[in-house]
Design a protein around this motif. Structure first.
Motif, mmCIF file in Angstrom:
data_model
loop_
_atom_site.group_PDB
_atom_site.id
_atom_site.type_symbol
_atom_site.label_atom_id
_atom_site.label_comp_id
_atom_site.label_asym_id
_atom_site.label_seq_id
_atom_site.Cartn_x
_atom_site.Cartn_y
_atom_site.Cartn_z
ATOM 1 N N LEU A 1 83.483 54.213 97.369
ATOM 2 C CA LEU A 1 82.553 54.245 98.273
ATOM 3 C C LEU A 1 82.294 52.533 98.367
ATOM 4 O O LEU A 1 81.909 51.865 99.307
ATOM 5 C CB LEU A 1 81.335 55.124 98.335
ATOM 6 N N HIS A 2 81.862 52.052 97.202
ATOM 7 C CA HIS A 2 81.458 50.614 97.118
ATOM 8 C C HIS A 2 82.737 49.765 97.548
ATOM 9 O O HIS A 2 82.544 48.719 98.095
ATOM 10 C CB HIS A 2 81.320 50.308 95.574
ATOM 11 N N ILE B 1 84.198 58.627 93.195
ATOM 12 C CA ILE B 1 83.823 58.742 94.359
ATOM 13 C C ILE B 1 82.990 57.613 94.723
ATOM 14 O O ILE B 1 83.071 56.771 95.653
ATOM 15 C CB ILE B 1 82.937 59.905 95.025
ATOM 16 N N ASP B 2 82.046 57.293 93.730
ATOM 17 C CA ASP B 2 80.982 56.248 93.799
ATOM 18 C C ASP B 2 81.858 54.633 93.962
ATOM 19 O O ASP B 2 81.408 53.851 94.774
ATOM 20 C CB ASP B 2 80.178 56.118 92.575
#
Length: 121
Positions: free
Chosen positions: A107-108, A103-104
């Motif tokens: 998002l980036h 998820i991280d």
């Protein structure tokens, strides 16, 4: 609901971290972190969630090594925690860490592809 399974799980988590890192000499077992221990209400079963540093092969080898050492680990837990019967132990990967990392990363990626509209004001 009883708090006892949670207390036993927390105690097991603490002890397992030490047992795995200090007592087991199996070269297949990599750098393991015990992320959680779920104990059933009757204290008969414990699912131990782990994360392993390394690639898929390292993870698989670690799981095999831990499965082989399960009897030893269980007897160590039995000596350290006073219970009438030591729970059966099952090891599983903690997928939540990988999920969070994924998820991280997404998002980036989104942030890079869509520069903030705040800059346009």
């Amino acid at each position: 609901m009883s708090l006892r399974p949670n207390r036993v799980g927390e105690q097991m988590k603490k002890e397992l971290g030490e047992i795995i890192s200090r007592k087991i000499k199996d070269p297949r077992i990599g750098f393991v972190t015990v992320t959680d221990v779920n104990v059933t209400g009757d204290l008969q079963q414990a699912t131990v969630y782990i994360s392993v540093l390394g690639d898929q092969e390292q993870r698989e080898n670690t799981l095999k090594g831990l499965a082989k050492a399960k009897g030893f680990i269980r007897s160590e837990i039995g000596q350290r925690i006073r219970l009438r019967k030591t729970p059966e132990i099952t090891f599983e990967f903690d997928e939540s860490i990988d999920y969070g990392n994924r998820i991280d990363t997404l998002l980036h990626q989104i942030a890079k592809e869509n520069p903030s509209s705040d800059d346009e004001r």
